[in-house]
Design an enzyme around this catalytic site. Structure first.
Site, PDB file in Angstrom:
ATOM      1  N   ASP A  63       0.871  -1.166   0.000  1.00 25.75           N
ATOM      2  CA  ASP A  63       0.000   0.000   0.000  1.00 25.75           C
ATOM      3  C   ASP A  63       0.910   1.219   0.000  1.00 25.75           C
ATOM      4  O   ASP A  63       1.518   1.562   1.018  1.00 25.75           O
ATOM      5  CB  ASP A  63      -0.902  -0.013   1.232  1.00 25.75           C
ATOM      6  CG  ASP A  63      -1.843   1.184   1.288  1.00 25.75           C
ATOM      7  OD1 ASP A  63      -1.711   2.095   0.434  1.00 25.75           O
ATOM      8  OD2 ASP A  63      -2.712   1.223   2.179  1.00 25.75           O
ATOM      9  N   TYR A 156      -6.199  16.342  -5.882  1.00 18.13           N
ATOM     10  CA  TYR A 156      -5.373  15.602  -6.845  1.00 18.13           C
ATOM     11  C   TYR A 156      -4.334  16.526  -7.469  1.00 18.13           C
ATOM     12  O   TYR A 156      -3.138  16.206  -7.531  1.00 18.13           O
ATOM     13  CB  TYR A 156      -6.297  15.015  -7.904  1.00 18.13           C
ATOM     14  CG  TYR A 156      -5.632  14.291  -9.051  1.00 18.13           C
ATOM     15  CD1 TYR A 156      -4.980  13.082  -8.856  1.00 18.13           C
ATOM     16  CD2 TYR A 156      -5.712  14.801 -10.339  1.00 18.13           C
ATOM     17  CE1 TYR A 156      -4.402  12.399  -9.919  1.00 18.13           C
ATOM     18  CE2 TYR A 156      -5.143  14.124 -11.408  1.00 18.13           C
ATOM     19  CZ  TYR A 156      -4.489  12.928 -11.199  1.00 18.13           C
ATOM     20  OH  TYR A 156      -3.929  12.256 -12.266  1.00 18.13           O
ATOM     21  N   LYS A 160      -0.250  16.252  -7.151  1.00 12.40           N
ATOM     22  CA  LYS A 160       0.529  15.992  -8.365  1.00 12.40           C
ATOM     23  C   LYS A 160       1.430  17.171  -8.727  1.00 12.40           C
ATOM     24  O   LYS A 160       2.529  16.981  -9.259  1.00 12.40           O
ATOM     25  CB  LYS A 160      -0.404  15.658  -9.526  1.00 12.40           C
ATOM     26  CG  LYS A 160      -1.051  14.286  -9.420  1.00 12.40           C
ATOM     27  CD  LYS A 160      -0.046  13.155  -9.598  1.00 12.40           C
ATOM     28  CE  LYS A 160      -0.734  11.823  -9.829  1.00 12.40           C
ATOM     29  NZ  LYS A 160       0.222  10.719 -10.082  1.00 12.40           N
ATOM     30  N   ALA A 190      -7.253   5.977 -21.352  1.00 10.25           N
ATOM     31  CA  ALA A 190      -8.203   4.861 -21.304  1.00 10.25           C
ATOM     32  C   ALA A 190      -7.656   3.735 -20.439  1.00 10.25           C
ATOM     33  O   ALA A 190      -6.926   2.863 -20.917  1.00 10.25           O
ATOM     34  CB  ALA A 190      -8.495   4.353 -22.714  1.00 10.25           C
ATOM     35  N   GLY A 193      -8.949   2.064 -14.280  1.00 14.87           N
ATOM     36  CA  GLY A 193      -9.232   3.002 -13.203  1.00 14.87           C
ATOM     37  C   GLY A 193     -10.068   4.181 -13.677  1.00 14.87           C
ATOM     38  O   GLY A 193     -10.968   4.644 -12.967  1.00 14.87           O
ATOM     39  N   ASP A 195     -12.161   4.130 -16.165  1.00 15.72           N
ATOM     40  CA  ASP A 195     -13.510   3.604 -16.393  1.00 15.72           C
ATOM     41  C   ASP A 195     -14.305   3.605 -15.093  1.00 15.72           C
ATOM     42  O   ASP A 195     -15.458   4.055 -15.050  1.00 15.72           O
ATOM     43  CB  ASP A 195     -13.432   2.203 -16.976  1.00 15.72           C
ATOM     44  CG  ASP A 195     -14.806   1.601 -17.226  1.00 15.72           C
ATOM     45  OD1 ASP A 195     -15.544   2.129 -18.081  1.00 15.72           O
ATOM     46  OD2 ASP A 195     -15.151   0.610 -16.563  1.00 15.72           O
TER      47      ASP A 195
END
Length: 258
Positions: A63, A156, A160, A190, A193, A195
């Site tokens: 993890d 996010y 990042k 694509a 994740g 999706d």
């Protein structure tokens, strides 16, 4: 000869999506590969696929939001193969949150997976390289959203954007150790994740990829295998002396306005 012949490559977050494609490309180019992930099912399935094709690979359950486990994943690879030549940080969390509705808990999750994990994995990998007085390469998978991004990606983007700064800082700090560290700001891609994200947060149906592709300049989303080929190039000696670069890999031109 492959671009990564006899290199030991650790792909963090490598059990699916872009990370899995990078693992496949690295094996194809002659590398010994270790992939990490939280779920053993996808990771072990990928390793079985790679070994069935004649490659050499191992899955390390970790993890990466836990700094200790991020460091331990590197130690496990060093214990197994004797060294880490190349590291790819591709694990990422993309759950949504705006400036106004992001909780401290969600913010901490983003920092842990998107910034702290890469930091301590890099720390351990670079320590191994420096101890052996050996060159190495690192590629961080970042995001084009780090330049600003959508309002619903606030935590996010914050994490990042920090990874961009870390990439350049570490590259500068270890240039004389011949450790090259670069980043890739990927656009809409694509993956499995993505999706799940589109369905969970945006009510997307089975045809969301086709609808999205129709609105994009190149008529398709970013493809993991194409990204993987470029990452392998950056990991390899064919990318020459380049370090500290954060490359924008997207079909939308930053600063371009209609």
């Amino acid at each position: 000869m492959g671009l990564l012949d006899d290199k030991v490559v650790l792909v963090n977050g490598g059990s699916q999506g872009v990370g899995a494609s990078i693992a496949r490309a690295a094996v194809r180019e002659g590398a010994v590969v270790a992939v990490t992930g939280r779920r053993p099912g996808p990771g072990e399935a990928l390793v079985a696929e790679l070994t069935a094709a004649g490659g050499k690979a191992v899955f390390v359950r970790a993890d990466l939001s836990d700094a200790g486990q991020a460091k331990a994943s590197v130690a496990r690879v060093v214990e197994t193969y004797g060294r880490v030549d190349c590291l790819v940080n591709s694990a990422g969390l993309t759950s949504r949150g705006t400036l106004l509705d992001t909780t401290p808990e969600l913010f901490d999750q983003h920092i842990a997976i998107n910034l702290k994990g890469p930091f301590f994995a890099m720390q351990a990998a670079v320590a191994d390289m420096v101890a052996r007085q050996a060159p190495g390469t690192i590629v961080n998978i970042i995001t084009s959203s780090a330049h600003g991004g959508q309002p619903f990606l606030a935590p996010y983007v914050a994490a990042k954007a920090g990874l961009i700064g870390l990439t350049r800082n570490a590259a500068h700090a270890h240039r004389w150790d011949r450790i090259r560290i670069n980043g890739l700001n990927i656009g809409w891609t694509a993956t499995e994740g993505e999706d799940a994200t589109q369905r969970a947060f945006h009510g997307a149906g089975d045809d969301w990829r086709e609808e999205a592709a129709a609105k994009l300049p190149m008529g398709k989303l970013g493809q993991p295998d194409e990204i993987a080929d470029f990452v392998v190039f950056l990991l390899s000696e064919r990318s020459g002396v380049v370090t500290g670069s954060v490359v924008d890999w997207d079909q939308n031109v930053l600063g371009g306005l209609d």
